[in-house]
Design a protein around this motif. Structure first.
Motif, short mmCIF file in Angstrom:
data_model
loop_
_atom_site.label_atom_id
_atom_site.label_comp_id
_atom_site.label_asym_id
_atom_site.label_seq_id
_atom_site.Cartn_x
_atom_site.Cartn_y
_atom_site.Cartn_z
N ILE A 156 0.85 -1.17 0.00
CA ILE A 156 0.00 0.00 0.00
C ILE A 156 0.90 1.23 0.00
CG2 ILE A 156 -1.85 1.23 1.17
CD1 ILE A 156 -2.62 -1.52 0.06
N GLU A 157 0.77 2.06 -1.02
CA GLU A 157 1.57 3.28 -1.16
C GLU A 157 0.62 4.47 -1.06
OE1 GLU A 157 4.80 2.47 -4.39
OE2 GLU A 157 3.08 1.19 -4.85
N ALA A 158 0.55 5.07 0.11
CA ALA A 158 -0.38 6.16 0.36
C ALA A 158 0.33 7.50 0.16
CB ALA A 158 -0.93 6.07 1.78
N PRO A 159 -0.12 8.31 -0.79
CA PRO A 159 0.55 9.60 -1.02
C PRO A 159 0.34 10.54 0.16
CG PRO A 159 -1.46 9.46 -2.30
CD PRO A 159 -1.24 8.10 -1.70
N LYS A 160 1.34 11.36 0.42
CA LYS A 160 1.22 12.36 1.47
C LYS A 160 0.24 13.46 1.02
CE LYS A 160 5.76 11.39 3.42
NZ LYS A 160 7.11 11.90 3.75
N PRO A 161 -0.29 14.26 1.97
CA PRO A 161 -1.42 15.14 1.66
C PRO A 161 -1.26 16.03 0.45
CG PRO A 161 -1.09 15.04 4.02
CD PRO A 161 0.06 14.29 3.40
N ARG A 162 -0.11 16.66 0.29
CA ARG A 162 0.02 17.63 -0.81
C ARG A 162 0.01 16.93 -2.17
NH1 ARG A 162 4.48 22.40 -1.62
NH2 ARG A 162 3.19 23.73 -2.94
N LEU A 163 0.73 15.82 -2.28
CA LEU A 163 0.71 15.07 -3.53
C LEU A 163 -0.68 14.50 -3.78
CD1 LEU A 163 2.06 13.78 -5.98
CD2 LEU A 163 2.78 11.90 -4.50
N LYS A 164 -1.34 14.06 -2.73
CA LYS A 164 -2.69 13.52 -2.88
C LYS A 164 -3.65 14.56 -3.43
CE LYS A 164 -5.88 10.52 -0.35
NZ LYS A 164 -6.15 9.87 0.95
N ASP A 165 -3.50 15.81 -3.01
CA ASP A 165 -4.34 16.89 -3.54
C ASP A 165 -4.09 17.08 -5.04
OD1 ASP A 165 -5.51 17.36 -1.10
OD2 ASP A 165 -4.15 18.99 -0.55
N LEU A 166 -2.84 17.01 -5.47
CA LEU A 166 -2.54 17.14 -6.90
C LEU A 166 -3.16 15.99 -7.69
CD1 LEU A 166 1.26 18.11 -6.73
CD2 LEU A 166 -0.71 19.64 -6.88
N GLN A 167 -3.05 14.79 -7.16
CA GLN A 167 -3.63 13.63 -7.84
C GLN A 167 -5.15 13.73 -7.92
OE1 GLN A 167 -1.95 10.52 -5.42
NE2 GLN A 167 -0.10 10.36 -6.66
N ARG A 168 -5.77 14.22 -6.86
CA ARG A 168 -7.23 14.39 -6.89
C ARG A 168 -7.65 15.40 -7.95
NH1 ARG A 168 -8.23 14.41 -0.34
NH2 ARG A 168 -8.74 12.19 -0.12
N GLN A 169 -6.85 16.46 -8.13
CA GLN A 169 -7.16 17.45 -9.16
C GLN A 169 -7.08 16.81 -10.55
OE1 GLN A 169 -5.09 21.17 -8.75
NE2 GLN A 169 -5.56 21.84 -10.83
N GLN A 219 -0.75 1.55 -5.46
CA GLN A 219 -2.03 1.18 -4.87
C GLN A 219 -2.23 2.01 -3.60
OE1 GLN A 219 -2.69 -2.99 -4.45
NE2 GLN A 219 -4.67 -2.76 -3.45
N GLY A 220 -3.12 2.95 -3.65
CA GLY A 220 -3.33 3.89 -2.56
C GLY A 220 -3.47 5.32 -3.06
N ALA A 221 -3.03 5.58 -4.29
CA ALA A 221 -3.18 6.90 -4.89
C ALA A 221 -4.58 7.03 -5.48
CB ALA A 221 -2.13 7.13 -5.97
N PRO A 222 -5.24 8.18 -5.35
CA PRO A 222 -6.60 8.33 -5.88
C PRO A 222 -6.69 8.21 -7.39
CG PRO A 222 -5.75 10.44 -5.08
CD PRO A 222 -4.79 9.38 -4.63
N THR A 223 -5.60 8.46 -8.10
CA THR A 223 -5.61 8.38 -9.56
C THR A 223 -5.42 6.96 -10.09
OG1 THR A 223 -3.27 8.99 -9.43
CG2 THR A 223 -4.82 10.73 -10.01
N SER A 224 -4.90 6.06 -9.28
CA SER A 224 -4.51 4.74 -9.80
C SER A 224 -5.67 3.91 -10.33
CB SER A 224 -3.75 3.97 -8.72
OG SER A 224 -2.49 4.56 -8.47
N PRO A 225 -6.82 3.81 -9.63
CA PRO A 225 -7.91 3.01 -10.19
C PRO A 225 -8.39 3.50 -11.55
CG PRO A 225 -8.28 3.41 -7.86
CD PRO A 225 -7.13 4.27 -8.26
N ALA A 226 -8.57 4.82 -11.70
CA ALA A 226 -9.03 5.36 -12.98
C ALA A 226 -8.00 5.14 -14.07
CB ALA A 226 -9.35 6.85 -12.83
N LEU A 227 -6.71 5.37 -13.76
CA LEU A 227 -5.67 5.16 -14.76
C LEU A 227 -5.56 3.69 -15.16
CD1 LEU A 227 -2.88 7.58 -13.48
CD2 LEU A 227 -4.01 7.66 -15.72
N ALA A 228 -5.73 2.79 -14.20
CA ALA A 228 -5.69 1.37 -14.52
C ALA A 228 -6.84 1.00 -15.45
CB ALA A 228 -5.75 0.55 -13.23
N ASN A 229 -8.04 1.49 -15.16
CA ASN A 229 -9.18 1.20 -16.02
C ASN A 229 -8.97 1.73 -17.43
OD1 ASN A 229 -10.73 -0.19 -14.13
ND2 ASN A 229 -11.87 1.61 -13.49
N ILE A 230 -8.48 2.97 -17.53
CA ILE A 230 -8.28 3.57 -18.85
C ILE A 230 -7.17 2.85 -19.61
CG2 ILE A 230 -7.61 5.68 -20.04
CD1 ILE A 230 -8.83 7.19 -17.58
N SER A 231 -6.08 2.55 -18.94
CA SER A 231 -4.95 1.90 -19.59
C SER A 231 -5.27 0.46 -19.99
CB SER A 231 -3.72 1.92 -18.67
OG SER A 231 -3.36 3.24 -18.34
#
Length: 443
Positions: free
Chosen positions: A161-174, A284-296
């Motif tokens: 499980i790779e959980a991004p720290k808050p600031r990076l997580k905000d960028l990924q959510r955007q 696995q843990g980044a908010p962008t990973s599920p969507a990117l996996a589905n698209i890829s």
């Protein structure tokens, strides 16, 4: 002027802007300071190789120029005159593929524009994207962008499980909100997609003569950083922007994260995990990973859906769980069909977890993602009975006695489990809800 500089400047002139013969001839002529007769045929050959689809990478165009016989003849014939006169700094506007033209995504033409869009300065953007993998080599926790947690699975494998720290997580959510969620998913995909769920995932397979379940091994880390960068280029972003977006959404796990677990997994298992996660991948843990996996995975979803249709079956996917089903004709060929699926997955760089592959005919319990599918989507009786017993004991002796795992929000946990049963089987869900409402919770 060095040979690599000349080819690099020509490649930059060819990649920039719209791919039309006139513009290519004009930019190459400016780069060389003269309108050579052989430039137009070179531009036509370039368009024949790269004129449609995704804008090529700079290095691929340089490789094309090195192998172009016409250019090599011109360089040999005019070696004394052929020189680099001007290095063009033409901006590279968005160049989406045909499928991406209608998607409502933001236009970002340069790294400077990307930094502004994310609310960063250029240095911060480079640090978060980490294209040089400095975080992989850095041993200081404060300078890393992720928190790590290793979960040991059966048969000696691991899940990181790779959980991004808050600031990076905000960028990924955007990026998720304004780019990834604008892209329509494949109809067969039901995991991490709005208005789809585990219930819609199993629905096409209810009451079928045979159900084939397959599971992918190491799903998220299989998507490499280059694959994600190429996806952003497909959207039309210039190479420099696509690489930075891909860097923000991927991670290379530092080697020392695996220290101290060799006794649990064995040196071979730890070594394989280190190699797998050492390259940039979807964490696995980044908010962008599920969507990117589905698209890829879109190309693979198309291939598997077409294969299932040709065999008279249906196909759906929930993250790394693949489900196929069909009637009598599909049942007769299901074992051979399974081999074809595994071969396609292998061609695309994925591996099947054969320990979890199941061929389930009507005479046995057919189950997908924890739901029974023989006659209608239903909760497994064992799971229902266990949840009912927990709720009953909460009423009799208090909820504290049943929170054996020490969950901080045990009430919300039970509410969620009951709501899940209500979604799958409303009748059973009402029975559980009636018991839950009798529980006396401490103030």
């Amino acid at each position: 002027m060095q040979d690599s500089s000349l080819l690099g400047a020509l490649a930059q002139a060819l990649v920039a802007g719209e791919p039309t013969v006139e513009l290519l001839v004009y930019r190459c002529s400016r780069t060389l300071g003269k309108s050579w007769r052989w430039i137009r045929p070179l531009a036509l050959r370039y368009l024949g190789n790269f004129g449609t689809g995704t804008r090529p990478r700079h290095r691929d165009v340089v490789r094309f120029l090195r192998g172009d016989a016409g250019l090599q003849r011109a360089r040999s014939r005019y070696s004394g005159e052929l020189q680099l006169r001007e290095v063009l700094t033409v901006p590279q506007p968005m160049r989406p593929t045909a499928a991406a033209v209608t998607w409502d995504i933001p236009a970002i033409d340069s790294p400077g524009d990307l930094a502004k869009w994310l609310g960063l300065d250029p240095g911060e953007l480079r640090w978060f994207a980490d294209l040089k993998a400095l975080g992989y080599r850095n041993s200081r926790e404060q300078l890393r962008h992720y928190h790590y947690r290793i979960l040991a699975k059966r048969f000696g494998s691991v899940r990181l499980i790779e959980a991004p720290k808050p600031r990076l997580k905000d960028l990924q959510r955007q990026i998720l909100l304004w780019i990834l969620e604008k892209i329509p998913p494949h109809p067969a995909v039901h995991g991490f997609v709005k208005e789809r769920s585990i219930k819609s995932f199993v629905a096409p397979h209810v009451g079928q003569r045979v159900v084939l379940r397959m599971d992918l091994r190491d799903f998220f880390p299989t998507f490499g950083g280059v694959r994600i960068q190429n996806f952003f280029r497909t959207l039309g972003y210039p190479e420099s922007v696509a690489d930075l977006l891909g860097g923000i959404c991927t991670n290379a796990t530092p080697r020392d994260v695996w220290n101290g677990i060799a006794t649990n997994l064995g040196s071979v298992g730890v070594g394989e995990a280190r190699r797998l996660y050492a390259r940039p991948h979807l964490p696995q843990g980044a908010p962008t990973s599920p969507a990117l996996a589905n698209i890829s995975f879109y190309r693979l979803d198309c291939r598997l859906a077409a294969l299932a249709q040709s065999a008279g079956g249906s196909y759906t996917r929930y993250a790394d769980d693949l489900a196929f089903s069909g009637g009598e004709g599909f049942e007769k060929s299901v074992e051979r069909f399974e081999l074809h699926v595994a071969a396609i997955l292998l061609e695309e760089g994925f591996a099947v977890n054969h320990r979890k592959t199941r061929v389930m005919r009507q005479g046995v319990r057919q189950h997908l993602a924890g739901l029974v599918t023989n006659q209608r989507p239903n909760i497994a009786r064992r799971d229902f009975d266990r949840l009912k017993a927990v709720l009953t004991n909460c009423v009799r002796v208090g909820p504290e006695s049943q929170n054996r795992e020490g969950r901080p929000r045990f009430r919300a946990h039970l509410e969620g489990r009951v709501a899940f049963v209500e979604m799958i089987n409303p009748q059973k869900g009402r029975r559980l809800r009636a018991i839950l409402e009798q529980v006396r919770w401490p103030d």
